[in-house]
Structures are given as structure tokens and as C-alpha cells.
Design a protein around this motif. Structure first.
Motif, PDB file in Angstrom:
ATOM      1  N   ILE A 127     123.646  -5.505  48.714  1.00 16.76           N
ATOM      2  CA  ILE A 127     124.658  -6.034  49.629  1.00 16.76           C
ATOM      3  C   ILE A 127     124.836  -5.062  50.797  1.00 16.76           C
ATOM      4  CG2 ILE A 127     127.141  -6.483  49.835  1.00 16.76           C
ATOM      5  CD1 ILE A 127     126.955  -8.037  47.261  1.00 16.76           C
ATOM      6  N   GLY A 128     124.661  -3.772  50.521  1.00 17.47           N
ATOM      7  CA  GLY A 128     124.690  -2.776  51.591  1.00 17.47           C
ATOM      8  C   GLY A 128     123.622  -3.041  52.648  1.00 17.47           C
ATOM      9  N   HIS A 129     122.470  -3.564  52.215  1.00 14.51           N
ATOM     10  CA  HIS A 129     121.410  -3.879  53.184  1.00 14.51           C
ATOM     11  C   HIS A 129     121.842  -5.007  54.125  1.00 14.51           C
ATOM     12  CE1 HIS A 129     118.793  -1.125  51.282  1.00 14.51           C
ATOM     13  NE2 HIS A 129     118.591  -1.834  50.195  1.00 14.51           N
ATOM     14  N   ILE A 130     122.550  -5.981  53.580  1.00 12.18           N
ATOM     15  CA  ILE A 130     123.089  -7.048  54.435  1.00 12.18           C
ATOM     16  C   ILE A 130     124.068  -6.430  55.436  1.00 12.18           C
ATOM     17  CG2 ILE A 130     124.709  -8.996  54.469  1.00 12.18           C
ATOM     18  CD1 ILE A 130     123.335 -10.188  52.117  1.00 12.18           C
ATOM     19  N   GLY A 131     124.950  -5.567  54.923  1.00 13.07           N
ATOM     20  CA  GLY A 131     125.944  -4.926  55.784  1.00 13.07           C
ATOM     21  C   GLY A 131     125.287  -4.141  56.917  1.00 13.07           C
ATOM     22  N   GLU A 132     124.282  -3.356  56.563  1.00 11.97           N
ATOM     23  CA  GLU A 132     123.579  -2.566  57.591  1.00 11.97           C
ATOM     24  C   GLU A 132     122.948  -3.441  58.650  1.00 11.97           C
ATOM     25  OE1 GLU A 132     120.491  -0.051  55.814  1.00 11.97           O
ATOM     26  OE2 GLU A 132     122.117   0.611  54.470  1.00 11.97           O
ATOM     27  N   ARG A 133     122.202  -4.435  58.196  1.00 12.94           N
ATOM     28  CA  ARG A 133     121.470  -5.272  59.152  1.00 12.94           C
ATOM     29  C   ARG A 133     122.418  -6.132  59.982  1.00 12.94           C
ATOM     30  NH1 ARG A 133     115.962  -5.725  58.296  1.00 12.94           N
ATOM     31  NH2 ARG A 133     116.086  -6.822  60.286  1.00 12.94           N
TER      32      ARG A 133
ATOM     33  N   GLY B 292     122.819 -11.922  59.522  1.00 17.21           N
ATOM     34  CA  GLY B 292     123.722 -12.946  60.057  1.00 17.21           C
ATOM     35  C   GLY B 292     125.139 -12.918  59.512  1.00 17.21           C
ATOM     36  N   ALA B 293     125.499 -11.933  58.685  1.00 16.51           N
ATOM     37  CA  ALA B 293     126.857 -11.893  58.114  1.00 16.51           C
ATOM     38  C   ALA B 293     127.867 -11.564  59.210  1.00 16.51           C
ATOM     39  CB  ALA B 293     126.933 -10.849  57.002  1.00 16.51           C
ATOM     40  N   ARG B 294     129.012 -12.248  59.179  1.00 16.97           N
ATOM     41  CA  ARG B 294     130.055 -12.048  60.188  1.00 16.97           C
ATOM     42  C   ARG B 294     131.368 -11.663  59.532  1.00 16.97           C
ATOM     43  NH1 ARG B 294     126.389 -11.334  62.528  1.00 16.97           N
ATOM     44  NH2 ARG B 294     125.264 -12.599  64.019  1.00 16.97           N
TER      45      ARG B 294
ATOM     46  N   GLY C 184     134.085  -2.508  59.894  1.00 14.74           N
ATOM     47  CA  GLY C 184     134.097  -1.194  59.253  1.00 14.74           C
ATOM     48  C   GLY C 184     132.726  -0.595  59.414  1.00 14.74           C
ATOM     49  N   GLU C 185     132.523   0.538  58.763  1.00 11.41           N
ATOM     50  CA  GLU C 185     131.252   1.220  58.923  1.00 11.41           C
ATOM     51  C   GLU C 185     130.114   0.316  58.447  1.00 11.41           C
ATOM     52  OE1 GLU C 185     131.134   5.072  57.045  1.00 11.41           O
ATOM     53  OE2 GLU C 185     128.942   5.067  57.225  1.00 11.41           O
ATOM     54  N   PRO C 186     129.167   0.017  59.309  1.00 15.80           N
ATOM     55  CA  PRO C 186     128.077  -0.887  58.925  1.00 15.80           C
ATOM     56  C   PRO C 186     127.363  -0.399  57.661  1.00 15.80           C
ATOM     57  CG  PRO C 186     128.022  -0.532  61.287  1.00 15.80           C
ATOM     58  CD  PRO C 186     129.073   0.403  60.735  1.00 15.80           C
ATOM     59  N   GLY C 187     127.222  -1.292  56.698  1.00 18.34           N
ATOM     60  CA  GLY C 187     126.493  -0.968  55.484  1.00 18.34           C
ATOM     61  C   GLY C 187     127.372  -0.410  54.380  1.00 18.34           C
ATOM     62  N   MET C 188     128.635  -0.102  54.723  1.00 16.97           N
ATOM     63  CA  MET C 188     129.553   0.454  53.717  1.00 16.97           C
ATOM     64  C   MET C 188     129.986  -0.656  52.762  1.00 16.97           C
ATOM     65  SD  MET C 188     131.093   3.245  53.028  1.00 16.97           S
ATOM     66  CE  MET C 188     132.577   4.005  52.443  1.00 16.97           C
ATOM     67  N   VAL C 189     129.842  -0.426  51.471  1.00 16.35           N
ATOM     68  CA  VAL C 189     130.297  -1.393  50.473  1.00 16.35           C
ATOM     69  C   VAL C 189     131.395  -0.724  49.656  1.00 16.35           C
ATOM     70  CG1 VAL C 189     129.649  -2.828  48.499  1.00 16.35           C
ATOM     71  CG2 VAL C 189     128.009  -2.450  50.357  1.00 16.35           C
ATOM     72  N   SER C 190     132.609  -1.270  49.706  1.00 14.98           N
ATOM     73  CA  SER C 190     133.725  -0.716  48.934  1.00 14.98           C
ATOM     74  C   SER C 190     134.022  -1.659  47.779  1.00 14.98           C
ATOM     75  CB  SER C 190     134.968  -0.584  49.802  1.00 14.98           C
ATOM     76  OG  SER C 190     134.644   0.135  50.981  1.00 14.98           O
TER      77      SER C 190
END
Ligand code: ADP
Ligand code: MG
Length: 320
Positions: A216-222, A144-146, A294-300
Motif C-alpha cells: 500500500i506504501g507503493h500506491i502512496g508513493e506513486r 491514481g489514488a486521491r 501527508g508524506e507520500p508513501g507513509m502508511v499509518s
């Protein structure tokens, strides 16, 4: 030597109040309250992989349940039931008594009923399933992250990793720091109250078990989004602040794992409400970054000067 059935009766049979039927039959019988669904999760602890031979039995009972309850916390579910599948090399009654004491002390603290399981001889392995209740529309999912949301973290990460670094001989912690970090490693407390308070407030959530960046990458991916973290703003314990091995400290903060804190996202508008939850629960909640396109799941991860860092940010891969 106690038989399998002696062990179950002596150590793992407790009266149940909420369940319709607990230990002793072919299945337990349970129902969710009207308006709620069951949130179900399993986590296994394997000797030699997740804990060392000779590990304290009471702490193992605690931790095996705690890591499972942490998943319910991350879902915003209220803990209700657990099952316990145990493989043990021998029926050591003093080990069983201590294990049960650690398990039930934590279970009682969170209102969890043990309703079944399995007991067998074999290499030591502790597999627990937990069931909690949550209204389905309020479950804290990973998807659900936006874009524009803020990223929050409870407590701080890195202490369990520091304890491991000490045990492996990579660093030497002071007695006080060691006591603090060992407690974080062996007896983590699941963030149940926080998970419940975040219902309807967080847009996504995950518990930090494999490392902050990886989880946090898992949140980004999903959620199909990227995440930007600000390294300087990551909360640090005194033990971590005192660590002079900068590369180790960074590894522990970003990728140590075994933290069992909650990472979650919430809209920027909700900042005041998140801060109110922190005050009400007496918890540290820190805004550590934001959600971007950005690229889904990418954590910078950015340093204080706004430069991208090259973090050792790989999470814990159980098949490494
Ligand atoms: P089955 O043969 O149907 O698998 P078991 O003889 O293995 O049943 O187990 C008997 C009862 O004890 C069942 O209700 C089971 O759920 C429960 N049980 C077995 N081991 C455990 C355990 N370690 N903790 C809690 N309950 C257990
Ligand atoms: Mg069985």
C-alpha cells in the motif's frame, strides 16, 4: 536423458489459438485486440530464496504462473500469454511432468497460452513473463489514488505468513488451519475477475505480494499521498483469529507477504459499486482505511482507540 529439445517438445509445446505463432520459432508473434494494449510483467522464483529444494513440482508450476498472473490482475488486464525460462539442475522427467501439469492447469483455467521460453541446465530457477490485454485508459495503475479515497482489500492477508511460521517452528497450527494456510502459501489464486471488475472503478491497485503495508506504501508513493489503515478492521481468516501470538499475528497481517490479494483505492462515492462487485463475484472486499494528504508513501496503522501503532511493517526486501 532427454535433450533440451526433447524437453521443450514433450512438456512445453502446446498448440496456440490466439497467438499468431507459438513455441518453435525464434520469436512468438502476438497482437493486442483493437483498443487494447499489452500489459507485460515478469516474476522469477529462485530455489533457496522463494522455495525450498525438494518443493512439490506441480505446486511450483502453479505458483510460478500464479504470482505472475497476480500482477496482471492488479493492472486490470485480461491474461493472454506467458513465456517460461527454466534453469534445471537435471532433466528429471517426473519433475518436468508434474511441473507442466501444475503450470498448464492454471494456464488453462485463465486462458493463458505458453508461447515461448528458454531451457537450460543450472541452479533451479523459474522465470515467467506474462502478457495481458487492457484498454490503456482502464489500466489500474498505482498512481491514481486521491486524498479522500477509501482503501479496500480483497480476501485477507496473513495466511501464507502463518504457514511459514508453522514450517519454521515458531507456532503450531491445528491440522485444519495448517491445510488452509499451506494452500494459501503454495497454490495462491490470482484475483483476475476482480481486476477486470475494477476497471473504471478503482483509482489505483496493487497486488499484495511483499506485505500489506509495504505494498500500500507503493500506491502512496506513486500517487503522492499518505494512507491511514484501521488495524481492527483488517479482515482475518479463522486461522489468524485463532493465533494467540499477537505479535506474530500482527506481523503476518501487515507484513507477511505472499498473499496475492488486491489492495485498491476507490472514491468514497463508489462504495456501493465496490460492494456490488463483491456480491457479484462472491468475494470479500473490506474497506480498511483511507487516503490522506501527508508524506507520500507513509502508511499509518491505527488501533481501535484511534492511537497510532508501532507496527512491524517493513515489507519483504529481496536483497535483505
Ligand atoms: P533460441 O535458440 O532461438 O533461443 P531455443 O532453442 O532456446 O531457441 O528454443 C526453441 C523454441 O522453444 C523457441 O520457440 C523457444 O521460445 C521455445 N522454448 C524453449 N524453452 C521453452 C520453455 N521452457 N517453455 C516454452 N517454450 C520454450
Ligand atoms: Mg534459447
Amino acid at each position: 536423458m532427454p535433450s533440451e529439445f526433447d524437453i521443450i517438445r514433450r512438456y512445453f509445446t502446446r498448440p496456440v489459438k490466439r497467438a499468431l505463432l507459438g513455441v518453435g520459432d525464434d520469436c512468438a508473434l502476438i497482437a493486442a485486440e483493437p483498443g487494447a494494449v499489452l500489459a507485460v510483467s515478469t516474476d522469477m522464483l529462485v530455489e533457496g530464496r522463494h522455495f525450498l529444494a525438494g518443493a512439490d513440482a506441480s505446486q511450483l508450476g502453479h505458483k510460478a504462473l500464479a504470482v505472475n498472473l497476480s500482477d496482471l490482475a492488479a493492472m486490470g488486464a485480461a491474461p493472454r500469454y506467458a513465456t517460461l525460462a527454466l534453469a534445471l539442475p537435471e532433466a528429471d522427467e517426473s519433475w518436468l511432468a508434474q511441473f507442466a501439469q501444475g503450470f498448464f492447469t492454471l494456464a488453462d483455467a485463465f486462458g493463458v497460452e505458453l508461447i515461448g521460453g528458454d531451457t537450460t541446465r543450472g541452479p533451479r530457477n523459474i522465470s515467467i513473463a506474462v502478457m495481458g490485454e487492457v484498454p490503456p485508459e482502464l489500466a489500474l495503475r498505482r498512481d491514481g489514488a486521491r486524498v479522500g479515497d477509501q482503501v479496500w482489500l480483497s480476501g485477507c492477508t496473513g495466511d501464507a505468513g502463518l504457514a511459514l511460521a508453522h514450517l519454521n517452528g515458531r507456532i503450531r497450527l491445528t491440522d485444519a488451519a495448517l491445510a488452509h494456510c499451506l494452500a494459501r502459501l503454495h497454490t495462491p489464486l490470482p484475483c483476475i475477475a476482480l481486476g477486470l471488475a475494477l476497471r473504471g472503478l478503482a483509482t489505483s491497485a496493487i497486488d499484495v505480494s511483499d506485505g500489506l503495508v509495504a505494498d500500500i506504501g507503493h500506491i502512496g508513493e506513486r500517487s503522492g499521498v499518505a494512507v491511514e489503515l484501521r488495524y481492527a478492521e483488517l479482515p482475518r481468516s479463522r486461522a489468524l483469529e485463532a493465533c494467540t501470538d499477537e505479535s506474530l499475528a500482527r506481523g503476518c497481517l501487515l507484513a507477511g507477504g505472499d498473499d496475492y490479494e488486491l489492495a485498491f483505492t476507490a472514491s468514497a462515492d463508489a462504495r456501493g459499486r465496490v460492494e456490488a462487485v463483491a456480491a457479484e463475484l462472491g468475494l470479500a472486499l473490506t474497506c480498511i482505511g483511507s487516503v490522506s494528504a501527508g508524506e507520500p508513501g507513509m502508511v499509518s496503522v491505527y488501533d481501535a482507540a484511534g492511537k497510532i501503532m508501532q507496527p512491524e511493517c517493513k515489507g519483504f526486501d529481496h536483497f535483505d
